[in-house]
Design a protein around this motif. Structure first.
Motif, short mmCIF file in Angstrom:
data_model
loop_
_atom_site.label_atom_id
_atom_site.label_comp_id
_atom_site.label_asym_id
_atom_site.label_seq_id
_atom_site.Cartn_x
_atom_site.Cartn_y
_atom_site.Cartn_z
N LEU A 1 1.32 4.28 0.48
CA LEU A 1 0.84 3.53 1.65
C LEU A 1 0.48 4.44 2.82
O LEU A 1 0.64 4.07 3.99
CB LEU A 1 1.88 2.49 2.09
N TYR B 1 -4.24 2.36 0.10
CA TYR B 1 -2.83 2.53 -0.28
C TYR B 1 -2.42 3.99 -0.44
O TYR B 1 -1.27 4.26 -0.78
CB TYR B 1 -2.54 1.77 -1.57
N LYS C 1 4.09 0.84 -2.48
CA LYS C 1 3.42 -0.23 -3.22
C LYS C 1 3.61 0.01 -4.70
O LYS C 1 3.35 1.11 -5.22
CB LYS C 1 1.92 -0.23 -2.89
N LEU D 1 -3.93 -3.26 -7.13
CA LEU D 1 -2.75 -3.38 -6.27
C LEU D 1 -2.91 -4.45 -5.22
O LEU D 1 -1.92 -5.06 -4.79
CB LEU D 1 -2.47 -2.03 -5.60
N SER E 1 5.70 -4.66 -2.59
CA SER E 1 6.16 -3.55 -1.74
C SER E 1 7.65 -3.37 -1.89
O SER E 1 8.41 -4.32 -2.13
CB SER E 1 5.80 -3.82 -0.28
#
Length: 668
Positions: A143, A290, A333, A345, A351
Motif C-alpha cells: 500500500l 497498491y 493488502k 486486488l 486489508s
C-alpha cells in the motif's frame, strides 16, 4: 404266408378313398418301405367371387363403428363404460363427460409439465470430498505506491495543484501540514503539462445535496460530464487518481520501475510447512495504487490442515509518504486466489492492520455449472467472443476487464492505464488524447449500471474454485516481547545485493519474476547483509500473517437438471397412470385411433369428392361402346367390377354410382 391281420389291413386300404404311399407300393408288387414318394400338394380351392379377400389395410366403415370398436377394446380405465352403458343414455353421457374431463386434465398437466421442463431449471447438489490440494496463491501489497523517477516533477506539480484545490474547498493548507510529501531529489525535465482546467469544485443539485467533484468535457466543449461524490475524501482521491494516471500514461512504456527502498525488504521472513521460502516461490510486480506486491506461487501441496502446515510471513507495514493523497490506507493488502489467476486486488482484496498477527483460515469450494440450455457458462476462452488480454486461465473478471479495454479502444481510441493493451494500441493521456477523461467516465458509468454488453459476453466458468476465508487477529508483538522482536527485525532487514531489475508498472502486464534474496528466513544476517537502524514507531510498522487450510475437505456444488429426459418420461407416465391407469401401450392405442380416424376422414372425403365429380354433365364421361345401347346400363350396374384394394371391406358393396362408375342413359 400273410396273416389275417395283414389281409384286413389290405382290405381296409382298398376301401379307403385315399391310399397311403405304402399301400400303393404293395399294390404295384413292391415291398413295403422300398420306395416312398412325397404326397402331392393340392392347390388351394378357388376363391368364390362373393367371399371377401383380406386386404393390406382394413378400416371401419364409419366413425361410429370406429369409436365403438375402440372403446370396447381399449385398455384405458373407463373406456368400456361408454360402450357398456350405451342402453342407458344418462350413464353414457356421465361417463363421456368424465372421460373427456380426465383427458382434459391430463393434457393440462402435461402442458404445465412441459412448460417447466422448457425453462430448464436446475437444483444444487452439494457433496464433500477429501483430497490433497495445491496451496493457493497469496498476493500481498504494501500500500505504498512510489514516485517513478521520470515522473517526479509532474507529480510535484500535481501535489501543489492539489493543495490549491483543497485550500479553496476546505481552507486547509495541505502543503504546510505533516501529511504533505517530503521533498525528494527532482527528476529529469518533463514535457508533460498538467491540465489545470480540471479542478475540484462544489456541485449543487436541485434536491439540496451538495457534492464535490470535477467536470470533464469532450473535445469541442459542448458535452460535459460531472463526476460527483458525497464524500469529499473520495472526490479528492478520484480527482488525484485521474491526474496521476494522466502522468503515468505519458511516460515511456519501457522505463525501469524497481522495488527500490521499501520493496526489497517488504518480506522480513517467510516459512511454509516449517521450511524457508525461496526466491523462486515469489513473483513481484508494482501496482500503481497498491505499491510493491509479492505473489507466493509455489507448487507445494497441502499435506495436513493447521497453522503449522501453512504459510507464515512477517511483513513490513511501514507507512511511507510517497503519494498520501492516492494511498490513504495503512497496512497490507492481501488476496488469496487460485494459481495462474490474475489478482484483482481492487475487487477481492482485504486489508491487514499493522501491529497485529492475522490468522486466515481457508476453506475451498468448487462449483460445477451446467452449460446450454440450462445456463450460460464456458469451459475456457474457446466459447467467448472477447479476446483476453491476460496470458492466464479464463476468469470472468479478466474477461470483463478485457472487454472494457476493447470498448475503450473502439470508443476513445486509447486504453486505460490500469489494464493491458493489445499490440499497437496506446494508453490514454491528455498529451495525445485531450478529451479521454470524458469518454472514459461515460463508458465506466455504463459499466457500473450494467448497460454495456460485457456482462452478456463474459459468462462464468463452468468449473470454478472459490476460497472462503475466516480471519482472526491478535496484538503482535506483545508488550513483553516487543522490544527484542523489533530489535531483531531491525537488524535483519536485508540489503539488496541484486542488480537493478525491470518490473511491470501495472499488474495488467502480467507478473514479472524479480530476483529476491536466496531465502527469506527469520535469522541473523550473513554475508552482504548489514544491520539497519531500528524501526521508527515500531509496532505500527510490522505485521504477521498466517494462512493455512482449516480442513482438507472441500465442498463441491453441482448443478443438476430438475427434469432430465428419463425424469420427464417418468413424470408423464405417473400423470397418465393417475388419470387413466394405463401404460405406454395404451398411449399407442390412442395414437392408432387418431391415425385410423384421420385415414377414415381422408377416404370419406375422397368418396364425396368422386361423387361430386360423378354428378357432372355427360360430356365428361366416356361414350358407350358402339354395339351397346345407350340405355342398356343394367349390366354395368349389376357388375361394378372389383374395387381397389385400399378401400375397406365394408365399402366393397357400394353401388356403381358410389364407386365412381356412373352410367348415364340417354334417349336416342
Amino acid at each position: 404266408m400273410r396273416s389275417s391281420s395283414d389281409s384286413d389291413r389290405d382290405g381296409d386300404s382298398v376301401e379307403s378313398p385315399e391310399k397311403p404311399a405304402g399301400a400303393v407300393a404293395q399294390a404295384a408288387g413292391e415291398e413295403p418301405g422300398a420306395r416312398e414318394y412325397p404326397q402331392a400338394q393340392l392347390p388351394p380351392p378357388p376363391q368364390t367371387e362373393g367371399q371377401p379377400r383380406e386386404r393390406l389395410l382394413e378400416l371401419h366403415g364409419s366413425f361410429r363403428e370406429l369409436f365403438t370398436f375402440f372403446f370396447a377394446n381399449a385398455t384405458m380405465h373407463g373406456a368400456t363404460r361408454l360402450v357398456g352403458s350405451s342402453q342407458n343414455h344418462l350413464k353414457a353421457a356421465s361417463w363421456g363427460l368424465l372421460f373427456l374431463g380426465a383427458l382434459g386434465a391430463l393434457y393440462w398437466q402435461f402442458g404445465l409439465l412441459f412448460e417447466q421442463y422448457w425453462r430448464y431449471p436446475v437444483i444444487l447438489t452439494m457433496s464433500v470430498h477429501s483430497d490433497r490440494k495445491l496451496f493457493p496463491s497469496v498476493t500481498l501489497c504494501d500500500l505504498n505506491p512510489h514516485r517513478p523517477r521520470l515522473a517526479r516533477r509532474p507529480l510535484q506539480a500535481l501535489d501543489e495543484f492539489a493543495g490549491e484545490n483543497i485550500y479553496a474547498l476546505y481552507k486547509f493548507n495541505f502543503s504546510e501540514s505533516g501529511d504533505a510529501p517530503r521533498a525528494q531529489a527532482p527528476g529529469p525535465e518533463s514535457a508533460f503539462q498538467l491540465d489545470r482546467t480540471i479542478r475540484l469544485q462544489r456541485l449543487s443539485y436541485p434536491e439540496g445535496q451538495n457534492k464535490v467533484g470535477f467536470r470533464l468535457c469532450n473535445s469541442t466543449g459542448g458535452d460535459c460530464f460531472y463526476r460527483a461524490y458525497l464524500s469529499g475524501v473520495k472526490a479528492v482521491r478520484a480527482w488525484y487518481l485521474f491526474h496521476y494516471v494522466n502522468i503515468l500514461a505519458a511516460l515511456p512504456t519501457d522505463r525501469e520501475d524497481g522495488h527500490r527502498g521499501h520493496g526489497d525488504h517488504f518480506v522480513f521472513s517467510c516459512r511454509y510447512d516449517s521450511q524457508d521460502c525461496q526466491a523462486r516461490h515469489f513473483q513481484t510486480f508494482h501496482h500503481p495504487v497498491y505499491g510493491s506486491c509479492y505473489t507466493f506461487n509455489s507448487e507445494w501441496a497441502a499435506q495436513r490442515p493447521g497453522i503449522t502446515h501453512g504459510i507464515s510471513l512477517v511483513l513490513r507495514a511501514e507507512q511511507q509518504d510517497h503519494l498520501p493523497l492516492l494511498s490513504s490506507e495503512a497496512g497490507i493488502k492481501v488476496m488469496v486466489h487460485k494459481r495462474d489467476h490474475i489478482p484483482f486486488l481492487e475487487h477481492r482484496g482485504f486489508s491487514i492492520r499493522p501491529g497485529t498477527e492475522t490468522t486466515i483460515r481457508i476453506r475451498e469450494d468448487e462449483v460445477h455449472r451446467l452449460g446450454s440450455p440450462y445456463g450460460h457458462c464456458t469451459d475456457g476462452v474457446q466459447g467467448v467472443d472477447v479476446r483476453l488480454l491476460y496470458n492466464t486461465s479464463y476468469t470472468m473478471q479478466a474477461c470483463l476487464v478485457s472487454c472494457f479495454q476493447q470498448l475503450m479502444l473502439d470508443t476513445c481510441s486509447c486504453g486505460y492505464y490500469f489494464y493491458p493493451l493489445p499490440p499497437g494500441a496506446q494508453y490514454c493521456s491528455s498529451v495525445r488524447h485531450p478529451a479521454w477523461g470524458h469518454c472514459f467516465y461515460r463508458l465506466y458509468r455504463k459499466l457500473e449500471t450494467h448497460r454495456l454488453p460485457c456482462t452478456s459476453r463474459c459468462p462464468r466458468p463452468c468449473r470454478e474454485s472459490s476460497y472462503k476465508l475466516s480471519a482472526g487477529t491478535s496484538r503482535w508483538p506483545s508488550s513483553k516481547s516487543r522490544d527484542w522482536i523489533l530489535a531483531e527485525l531491525g537488524r535483519q532487514r536485508p540489503r539488496s545485493q541484486s542488480p537493478r531489475r525491470r518490473h511491470s508498472s501495472t499488474p495488467s502486464a502480467g507478473h514479472v519474476v524479480g530476483p529476491l534474496p536466496a531465502s527469506l528466513p527469520l535469522r541473523s544476517p550473513q554475508g552482504g547483509a548489514r544491520p539497519l537502524p531500528p524501526l521508527p514507531n515500531p509496532r505500527s510498522n510490522v505485521a504477521k500473517v498466517n494462512i493455512f487450510y482449516q480442513e482438507l475437505n472441500y465442498r463441491t456444488v453441482d448443478e443438476t437438471p430438475v427434469y432430465s429426459v428419463p425424469q420427464l418420461l417418468s413424470a408423464m407416465g405417473s400423470l397418465w397412470s393417475l388419470w387413466f391407469g394405463s401404460s405406454v401401450l395404451s398411449v399407442l392405442e390412442l395414437l392408432e385411433l387418431l391415425l385410423d380416424a384421420a385415414a377414415l376422414a381422408l377416404l370419406l372425403g375422397c368418396r364425396r369428392l368422386r361423387r361430386a365429380q360423378g354428378s357432372q354433365p355427360v360430356a365428361a364421361h366416356p361414350k358407350p361402346e358402339a354395339n351397346q345401347s345407350p340405355s342398356d346400363c343394367r349390366g354395368d350396374i349389376q357388375h361394378p367390377g372389383p374395387l381397389p384394394a385400399m378401400l375397406p371391406r365394408d365399402l366393397a358393396g357400394v353401388s356403381a354410382e358410389e364407386s365412381g362408375q356412373v352410367c348415364v342413359c340417354q334417349d336416342s
